[in-house]
Design an enzyme around this catalytic site. Structure first.
Site, PDB file in Angstrom:
ATOM      1  N   ASP A  69     -28.313 -23.758  15.671  1.00  0.00           N
ATOM      2  CA  ASP A  69     -29.141 -24.904  15.278  1.00  0.00           C
ATOM      3  C   ASP A  69     -29.324 -25.891  16.437  1.00  0.00           C
ATOM      4  OD1 ASP A  69     -29.729 -24.140  12.741  1.00  0.00           O
ATOM      5  OD2 ASP A  69     -28.439 -25.564  11.714  1.00  0.00           O
ATOM      6  N   ASP A  85     -17.585 -26.162   2.419  1.00  0.00           N
ATOM      7  CA  ASP A  85     -16.506 -25.177   2.292  1.00  0.00           C
ATOM      8  C   ASP A  85     -15.653 -25.435   1.047  1.00  0.00           C
ATOM      9  OD1 ASP A  85     -15.541 -27.562   3.306  1.00  0.00           O
ATOM     10  OD2 ASP A  85     -14.804 -26.710   5.184  1.00  0.00           O
TER      11      ASP A  85
END
Length: 533
Positions: A136, A289
């Site tokens: 990214d 997460d």
């Protein structure tokens, strides 16, 4: 003559005005102290003592459990079936599951080669593994470097894919989600995630995948982190103490007793079917997460932590990077708790005991109370009792409980036991930002979804030191000045001075030490100082 007499009178007038002001302030303080300040402070002390007891009981409980686990507990290989995957002459390499390795990165100039090289060095049948680099980066130069590195490994026969997006929507969660949409992922059974500074050993897959192959109820196998720069400075040693406790105690207890713990976002292997059943990656918080781990757990999946399997990585060594990281790690869980509380309560697939563990132990005590009580009690309320002697804190709350909690925290890193005092002072300062971030997450305030990638230095400083001639380091004073820390430090210093003159509990010893810690961090004299280029 008139002018002279007026000038002679002015100083007396100013003196009288100042005395009047002091008298008025003392009068106002006297009027509001008994009916308002004292009851409020007493209430604050009671609330803080209750939170301290919650944290104390939690620490003693998991300390007892980890002791029993170490003495009588079975190793992961005995709790779950573990057999090396055997070769099959007829099936050939197709007997091995297909593994996807994802490496999300963003402008990782200093460490991209380390992570890509380590992932490409994983031992596994070459036609049964895909390395997926999710870049990214917004810096075109770094993008080109990462792509060239991928091409270099591809020329060596490694099945490596370089994937980019035209936006950064969802940040890391968005990149991982996008990576899972690729057509070649449909053939994969498991996905391994490594952040850009993580360097797994070649045998990582041989030590994790068999657990998932032979135990269909397992969704996740999490490895432990090993810090390559723990000795870089005092700040990294402090971080090592906190994170070692998290891994050696909290993760181990969660794995051994409830088969649930928070996924650490990296150095873990997920069963793709479990990941998909849980709803995949979501970017609604900055802890994608933990979000995935809680949702998978509510579906009935189990997790396994392997404390013996360590993956090298880097701790943030600059105060700026560490502050941003801690904001994300404190704000995200609080915001996730707000979003998922009712979902956990109404869940029908898991036991009531597991729901209580997730809500009370995992979220309330560890992610909310631990941050709030550290700052509010030890840096605000306790010093305030010096100014209001009518309110007293019992010794068990002011001394004994925090001492026991501190000693229990030191279990994770015995080599740093002599640094306990520094660790207490450091953690109390950082609790200011963690508390602020926790309330931002609970209230969904302005910076709730702020995501700033933790800066990694790699060998950058060593390289600069080796190639550049020494010169005087230049800093911008404003970049290193932290007003909140300086304000709290001034408050603690004032309370310490007041205690020296009027107090009787000798709190000034702690107050002065803690004030100095706030001042040091307030002026930015902690962590690695990166020179201006």
């Amino acid at each position: 003559m008139d002018r002279l007499s007026s000038t002679a009178i002015l100083p007396d007038t100013f003196q009288g005005t100042r005395d009047d002001l002091y008298m008025q302030m003392a009068l106002i303080w006297g009027q509001i102290k008994a009916p308002l300040i004292v009851p409020l402070l007493r209430l604050a002390v009671v609330v803080c003592l209750i939170m301290s007891l919650m944290l104390f009981i939690e620490r003693v409980y998991i300390g007892t459990v980890i002791m029993l686990v170490k003495l009588f507990g079975r190793k992961p290989e005995k709790r779950y079936k573990f057999e090396p995957i055997k070769d099959d002459v007829e099936l050939g390499n197709s007997a091995y599951p297909m593994v996807l390795v994802q490496i999300p990165m963003y402008n990782e100039r200093e460490v991209y080669q380390l992570s890509i090289g380590a992932a490409c060095g994983l031992s596994w049948p070459s036609d049964r593994i895909i390395i997926q680099v999710l870049d990214d980066s917004t810096d075109p130069t770094i993008k080109d470097l990462v792509e060239l590195e991928c091409q270099r490994w591809a020329s060596k026969g490694i099945n490596i894919k370089y994937e980019i997006r035209d936006n950064r929507n969802g940040y890391k969660a968005g990149a991982l989600k996008e990576g899972m949409k690729r057509s070649y992922v449909k053939h994969c059974d498991f996905v391994v995630i490594f952040d850009a500074d993580f360097q797994p050993e070649p045998d990582f897959l041989w030590r994790t995948i068999p657990f998932l192959v032979h135990n269909p109820e397992l969704a996740l196998v999490q490895a432990r982190w090993k810090f390559v720069n723990a000795d870089e400075c005092l700040m990294t040693r402090m971080q090592e103490m906190s994170l070692d406790y998290h891994f050696t105690v909290e993760q181990e207890v969660g794995s051994s007793t409830y088969a649930f713990f928070g996924f650490n976002g990296t150095a873990g292997v997920w069963r793709i079917s479990a990941l998909n059943e849980a709803g995949g990656w979501k970017d609604r918080t900055t802890v994608e997460d933990m979000d995935l781990a809680v949702r998978a757990s509510l579906k009935g999946w189990k997790f396994l932590y392997l404390g013996s399997l360590k993956v090298k990585n880097e701790l943030p060594s600059t105060l700026k990077a560490y502050r941003y990281q801690q904001h994300r790690w404190s704000c995200g869980p609080a915001n996730l708790f707000r979003k998922m509380l009712m979902e956990i309560i109404t869940n029908k697939k898991v036991s009531t005991w597991k729901k209580v563990h997730v809500i009370y132990s995992f979220f309330v005590v560890r992610k909310l109370v631990a941050h709030i009580v550290t700052f509010i009690f030890y840096c605000v309320v306790l010093p305030a009792t010096v100014l209001v002697p009518e309110v007293e804190v019992p010794k068990w709350g002011a001394v004994y409980i925090p001492s026991i909690i501190t000693i229990l925290n030191a279990v994770g890193t015995p080599r740093s036991f002599h640094l306990l005092v520094f660790w207490i002072l450091f953690e109390n300062v950082m609790s200011l930002h963690r508390t602020k971030a926790t309330f931002i997450g609970l209230l969904e305030a302005g910076r709730v979804n702020e995501w700033i990638v933790t800066e990694k230095l790699g060998d950058a400083l060593k390289a600069k030191g080796a190639t550049k001639t020494p010169r005087k380091t230049r800093f911008r004073f404003g970049e290193r000045l932290h007003v909140l820390e300086l304000f709290v430090g001034a408050y603690l210093f004032f309370c310490g001075c007041y205690d020296v003159v009027f107090g009787k509990n000798h709190y000034f010893i702690y107050l002065y030490a803690q004030a100095i810690a706030f001042f040091i961090m307030g002026f930015g004299y902690v962590g690695t100082i990166v020179p201006s280029s």
